[in-house]
Motif scaffolding. Structure first.
Motif, PDB file in Angstrom:
ATOM      1  N   SER A  26       0.860  -1.172   0.000  1.00 50.71           N
ATOM      2  CA  SER A  26       0.000   0.000   0.000  1.00 50.71           C
ATOM      3  C   SER A  26       0.901   1.229   0.000  1.00 50.71           C
ATOM      4  CB  SER A  26      -0.915   0.012   1.224  1.00 50.71           C
ATOM      5  OG  SER A  26      -1.744   1.167   1.225  1.00 50.71           O
ATOM      6  N   VAL A  27       0.792   2.064  -1.040  1.00 56.00           N
ATOM      7  CA  VAL A  27       1.631   3.247  -1.165  1.00 56.00           C
ATOM      8  C   VAL A  27       0.803   4.466  -0.773  1.00 56.00           C
ATOM      9  CG1 VAL A  27       3.077   4.629  -2.705  1.00 56.00           C
ATOM     10  CG2 VAL A  27       2.966   2.143  -2.994  1.00 56.00           C
ATOM     11  N   ARG A  28       1.337   5.259   0.172  1.00 54.46           N
ATOM     12  CA  ARG A  28       0.604   6.393   0.713  1.00 54.46           C
ATOM     13  C   ARG A  28       1.545   7.584   0.904  1.00 54.46           C
ATOM     14  NH1 ARG A  28      -2.510   3.134   5.654  1.00 54.46           N
ATOM     15  NH2 ARG A  28      -3.140   1.307   4.398  1.00 54.46           N
ATOM     16  N   ASN A  29       0.953   8.751   1.179  1.00 51.14           N
ATOM     17  CA  ASN A  29       1.782   9.897   1.542  1.00 51.14           C
ATOM     18  C   ASN A  29       1.979   9.892   3.055  1.00 51.14           C
ATOM     19  OD1 ASN A  29      -0.589  10.900   2.675  1.00 51.14           O
ATOM     20  ND2 ASN A  29      -0.878  12.476   1.119  1.00 51.14           N
ATOM     21  N   LYS A  30       2.625  10.938   3.577  1.00 52.19           N
ATOM     22  CA  LYS A  30       2.923  10.983   5.012  1.00 52.19           C
ATOM     23  C   LYS A  30       1.675  11.097   5.875  1.00 52.19           C
ATOM     24  CE  LYS A  30       7.412  10.659   4.855  1.00 52.19           C
ATOM     25  NZ  LYS A  30       8.127   9.503   5.433  1.00 52.19           N
ATOM     26  N   GLU A  31       0.578  11.552   5.271  1.00 55.08           N
ATOM     27  CA  GLU A  31      -0.694  11.657   6.005  1.00 55.08           C
ATOM     28  C   GLU A  31      -1.544  10.403   5.812  1.00 55.08           C
ATOM     29  OE1 GLU A  31       0.471  14.374   4.106  1.00 55.08           O
ATOM     30  OE2 GLU A  31       1.316  15.083   6.004  1.00 55.08           O
ATOM     31  N   ASN A  32      -0.941   9.356   5.257  1.00 53.38           N
ATOM     32  CA  ASN A  32      -1.601   8.068   5.015  1.00 53.38           C
ATOM     33  C   ASN A  32      -2.684   8.143   3.942  1.00 53.38           C
ATOM     34  OD1 ASN A  32      -0.308   6.002   6.398  1.00 53.38           O
ATOM     35  ND2 ASN A  32      -1.364   6.455   8.309  1.00 53.38           N
ATOM     36  N   LYS A  33      -2.662   9.186   3.122  1.00 53.98           N
ATOM     37  CA  LYS A  33      -3.568   9.245   1.981  1.00 53.98           C
ATOM     38  C   LYS A  33      -2.986   8.403   0.856  1.00 53.98           C
ATOM     39  CE  LYS A  33      -5.942  12.431  -1.139  1.00 53.98           C
ATOM     40  NZ  LYS A  33      -6.129  13.866  -1.533  1.00 53.98           N
ATOM     41  N   ARG A  34      -3.794   7.564   0.274  1.00 50.69           N
ATOM     42  CA  ARG A  34      -3.325   6.603  -0.728  1.00 50.69           C
ATOM     43  C   ARG A  34      -2.939   7.307  -2.032  1.00 50.69           C
ATOM     44  NH1 ARG A  34      -4.841   1.378   1.005  1.00 50.69           N
ATOM     45  NH2 ARG A  34      -6.156   1.470   2.891  1.00 50.69           N
ATOM     46  N   ILE A  35      -1.885   6.818  -2.671  1.00 49.98           N
ATOM     47  CA  ILE A  35      -1.367   7.394  -3.911  1.00 49.98           C
ATOM     48  C   ILE A  35      -1.706   6.445  -5.064  1.00 49.98           C
ATOM     49  CG2 ILE A  35       0.681   8.177  -5.136  1.00 49.98           C
ATOM     50  CD1 ILE A  35       1.989   8.644  -2.400  1.00 49.98           C
ATOM     51  N   PRO A  36      -2.603   6.832  -5.947  1.00 48.09           N
ATOM     52  CA  PRO A  36      -2.995   5.932  -7.035  1.00 48.09           C
ATOM     53  C   PRO A  36      -1.900   5.763  -8.076  1.00 48.09           C
ATOM     54  CG  PRO A  36      -4.055   8.064  -7.295  1.00 48.09           C
ATOM     55  CD  PRO A  36      -3.351   8.101  -5.975  1.00 48.09           C
ATOM     56  N   TYR A  37      -1.801   4.549  -8.608  1.00 42.22           N
ATOM     57  CA  TYR A  37      -0.925   4.213  -9.727  1.00 42.22           C
ATOM     58  C   TYR A  37       0.540   4.573  -9.473  1.00 42.22           C
ATOM     59  CZ  TYR A  37      -5.498   3.858 -11.903  1.00 42.22           C
ATOM     60  OH  TYR A  37      -6.815   3.521 -12.185  1.00 42.22           O
ATOM     61  N   ALA A  38       1.006   4.367  -8.245  1.00 43.47           N
ATOM     62  CA  ALA A  38       2.429   4.527  -7.962  1.00 43.47           C
ATOM     63  C   ALA A  38       3.205   3.426  -8.677  1.00 43.47           C
ATOM     64  CB  ALA A  38       2.679   4.464  -6.455  1.00 43.47           C
ATOM     65  N   LEU A  39       4.414   3.743  -9.097  1.00 37.47           N
ATOM     66  CA  LEU A  39       5.258   2.785  -9.804  1.00 37.47           C
ATOM     67  C   LEU A  39       6.156   2.066  -8.813  1.00 37.47           C
ATOM     68  CD1 LEU A  39       6.385   1.619 -12.516  1.00 37.47           C
ATOM     69  CD2 LEU A  39       8.047   3.487 -12.456  1.00 37.47           C
ATOM     70  N   VAL A  40       6.196   0.737  -8.917  1.00 38.79           N
ATOM     71  CA  VAL A  40       7.048  -0.088  -8.060  1.00 38.79           C
ATOM     72  C   VAL A  40       7.985  -0.891  -8.955  1.00 38.79           C
ATOM     73  CG1 VAL A  40       7.127  -1.880  -6.289  1.00 38.79           C
ATOM     74  CG2 VAL A  40       5.217  -0.253  -6.337  1.00 38.79           C
ATOM     75  N   ILE A  41       9.295  -0.718  -8.757  1.00 38.50           N
ATOM     76  CA  ILE A  41      10.304  -1.432  -9.536  1.00 38.50           C
ATOM     77  C   ILE A  41      11.016  -2.416  -8.620  1.00 38.50           C
ATOM     78  CG2 ILE A  41      12.421  -1.223 -10.900  1.00 38.50           C
ATOM     79  CD1 ILE A  41      11.594   1.617 -11.605  1.00 38.50           C
ATOM     80  N   LEU A  42      11.029  -3.688  -9.000  1.00 37.17           N
ATOM     81  CA  LEU A  42      11.826  -4.684  -8.295  1.00 37.17           C
ATOM     82  C   LEU A  42      13.202  -4.678  -8.936  1.00 37.17           C
ATOM     83  CD1 LEU A  42       8.704  -5.713  -8.098  1.00 37.17           C
ATOM     84  CD2 LEU A  42       9.793  -7.702  -7.061  1.00 37.17           C
ATOM     85  N   LYS A  43      14.172  -4.130  -8.227  1.00 35.35           N
ATOM     86  CA  LYS A  43      15.445  -3.772  -8.841  1.00 35.35           C
ATOM     87  C   LYS A  43      16.253  -4.988  -9.290  1.00 35.35           C
ATOM     88  CE  LYS A  43      17.535  -0.165  -7.078  1.00 35.35           C
ATOM     89  NZ  LYS A  43      18.168   0.765  -6.104  1.00 35.35           N
ATOM     90  N   ASN A  44      16.330  -6.034  -8.481  1.00 37.75           N
ATOM     91  CA  ASN A  44      17.111  -7.209  -8.859  1.00 37.75           C
ATOM     92  C   ASN A  44      16.446  -7.988  -9.984  1.00 37.75           C
ATOM     93  OD1 ASN A  44      18.905  -6.517  -6.866  1.00 37.75           O
ATOM     94  ND2 ASN A  44      18.135  -7.986  -5.366  1.00 37.75           N
ATOM     95  N   ALA A  45      15.133  -8.111  -9.924  1.00 34.25           N
ATOM     96  CA  ALA A  45      14.397  -8.861 -10.934  1.00 34.25           C
ATOM     97  C   ALA A  45      14.185  -8.057 -12.208  1.00 34.25           C
ATOM     98  CB  ALA A  45      13.040  -9.309 -10.384  1.00 34.25           C
ATOM     99  N   GLU A  46      14.448  -6.734 -12.146  1.00 33.98           N
ATOM    100  CA  GLU A  46      14.215  -5.855 -13.286  1.00 33.98           C
ATOM    101  C   GLU A  46      12.782  -6.017 -13.803  1.00 33.98           C
ATOM    102  OE1 GLU A  46      17.210  -5.962 -16.282  1.00 33.98           O
ATOM    103  OE2 GLU A  46      18.859  -5.928 -14.846  1.00 33.98           O
ATOM    104  N   PHE A  47      11.864  -5.810 -12.890  1.00 35.08           N
ATOM    105  CA  PHE A  47      10.437  -5.927 -13.186  1.00 35.08           C
ATOM    106  C   PHE A  47       9.731  -4.746 -12.548  1.00 35.08           C
ATOM    107  CE2 PHE A  47       6.204  -7.600 -13.367  1.00 35.08           C
ATOM    108  CZ  PHE A  47       6.214  -8.464 -14.451  1.00 35.08           C
ATOM    109  N   ALA A  48       8.652  -4.277 -13.163  1.00 38.06           N
ATOM    110  CA  ALA A  48       7.950  -3.107 -12.635  1.00 38.06           C
ATOM    111  C   ALA A  48       6.450  -3.271 -12.809  1.00 38.06           C
ATOM    112  CB  ALA A  48       8.426  -1.836 -13.335  1.00 38.06           C
ATOM    113  N   PHE A  49       5.717  -2.605 -11.931  1.00 36.99           N
ATOM    114  CA  PHE A  49       4.257  -2.589 -12.035  1.00 36.99           C
ATOM    115  C   PHE A  49       3.747  -1.352 -11.321  1.00 36.99           C
ATOM    116  CE2 PHE A  49       5.403  -4.916  -8.240  1.00 36.99           C
ATOM    117  CZ  PHE A  49       4.528  -4.453  -7.270  1.00 36.99           C
ATOM    118  N   ASN A  50       2.511  -0.998 -11.596  1.00 34.30           N
ATOM    119  CA  ASN A  50       1.861   0.120 -10.909  1.00 34.30           C
ATOM    120  C   ASN A  50       0.852  -0.412  -9.913  1.00 34.30           C
ATOM    121  OD1 ASN A  50       2.613   1.445 -13.742  1.00 34.30           O
ATOM    122  ND2 ASN A  50       2.399   3.086 -12.256  1.00 34.30           N
ATOM    123  N   THR A  51       0.665   0.319  -8.835  1.00 35.16           N
ATOM    124  CA  THR A  51      -0.420  -0.010  -7.918  1.00 35.16           C
ATOM    125  C   THR A  51      -1.754   0.338  -8.582  1.00 35.16           C
ATOM    126  OG1 THR A  51      -0.307   2.189  -6.892  1.00 35.16           O
ATOM    127  CG2 THR A  51       1.038   0.442  -5.918  1.00 35.16           C
TER     128      THR A  51
END
Length: 314
Positions: A26-51
């Motif tokens: 779950s990706v959020r800001n400092k106020e715990n508000k959710r951030i839509p479509y954040a990008l997550v990169i798995l660095k070793n696997a060289e794979f990425a997806f959006n929330t």
């Protein structure tokens, strides 16, 4: 495509496999508000997806998998997080960027006609990124087109994108290449590397298009001033099920009519941006899965530009 892990962007229809564990993010800001479509990169696997639009995602990884996540979202500072060895829930809080949007003094230009940069005839676009490029898996995160204006301070009023729109049917397999959702990102020029530099608009400009080959995005409401003479308009690819396209990957290029259950099928993501063999220099840049900008070359004997145009008012 490296398959060190099995990634599942949608929480629907997933199942647990032997030797794997589930991790929800779950990706959020400092106020715990959710951030839509954040990008997550798995660095070793060289794979990425959006929330998803609620900032959530679920994926599976091998019990022995050791990896690090790079989490990115527009308007927030990048954050690197190690995957915990235990537990299945991970809440990631991003910090908003502290630097203000770049600005340039707006010049008085009453009744000045708009100028279209890299103007494109829609019937002249025959090539598209990822289509027929030998040995290429187009898993890029962003496509950026470079533009040059006479002086800083012009207003960016619209962007037009030419993309692939097809509908194929082969032996009962449907390939719907019409729908696409993406974002517009705007960058200055990094004079040292000639790559996209700082972002000069933190407004989230999200485009949902289901039918059009030529997509014109009106930016007038954002009142965007271009702070430098050279700048980039980028398309951010959202790696979500809505944009996902299953294809056949082979040495001759990508085939969109891959039969079901083919072992060498892979997934790429809409939109498939058009390509132009023109211009004195290559204006096309791509953001790789390693979070690095590189110049994109499609035509071996000609310069490559993306079929992206921009309208500016001096």
């Amino acid at each position: 495509m490296k398959r060190a892990i099995l990634i599942l962007i949608s929480i629907l229809g997933v199942f647990r496999c032997f030797g794997q564990r589930e991790l929800s993010i779950s990706v959020r800001n400092k106020e715990n508000k959710r951030i839509p479509y954040a990008l997550v990169i798995l660095k070793n696997a060289e794979f990425a997806f959006n929330t998803d639009k609620k900032g959530n995602s679920v994926f599976f990884l091998k019990d022995s998998q050791i990896d690090t996540l790079l989490v990115k979202a527009q308007g927030f500072e990048d954050l690197t997080v190690s995957i915990p060895k235990e537990g299945k829930d991970l809440i990631i809080n991003l910090t908003e960027e502290t630097h203000p949007n770049l600005k340039a003094a707006r010049r008085n230009s009453a009744k000045v006609k708009p100028s279209e940069l890299n103007g494109i005839d829609k019937d002249s676009v025959f090539y598209f990124i990822g289509l027929g490029k030998r040995y290429e898996n187009p898993n890029y995160l962003q496509y950026a087109q470079k533009f040059v204006i006479e002086k800083a301070g012009s207003a960016l009023t619209s962007v037009t994108v030419n993309r692939l729109v097809l509908f194929l049917r082969n032996d009962g397999f449907d390939a719907d290449l019409k729908r696409a959702m993406f974002r517009i990102r705007l960058y200055t020029l990094d004079s040292l590397s000639d790559t996209p530099g700082k972002e000069f608009c933190n407004e989230v400009i999200q485009v949902v298009d289901t039918v059009q080959k030529v997509v014109k995005i009106d930016l007038s409401k954002y009142k965007i001033t271009i702070p430098t003479a050279a700048f980039f308009v980028a398309i951010e690819v959202l790696r979500i099920p809505y944009n996902e396209q299953l294809v056949l990957l082979n040495k001759h290029g990508i085939a969109y009519d891959a039969p079901p259950h083919t072992l060498d099928r892979g997934n790429i993501f809409q939109p498939f941006i058009g390509l132009l063999p023109r211009g004195k220099q290559n204006g096309a840049w791509v953001l790789t899965i390693k979070n690095e900008w590189k110049q994109y070359k499609y035509f071996p004997d000609k310069s490559t530009n993306f079929a992206i145009s921009a309208t500016v008012v001096p």
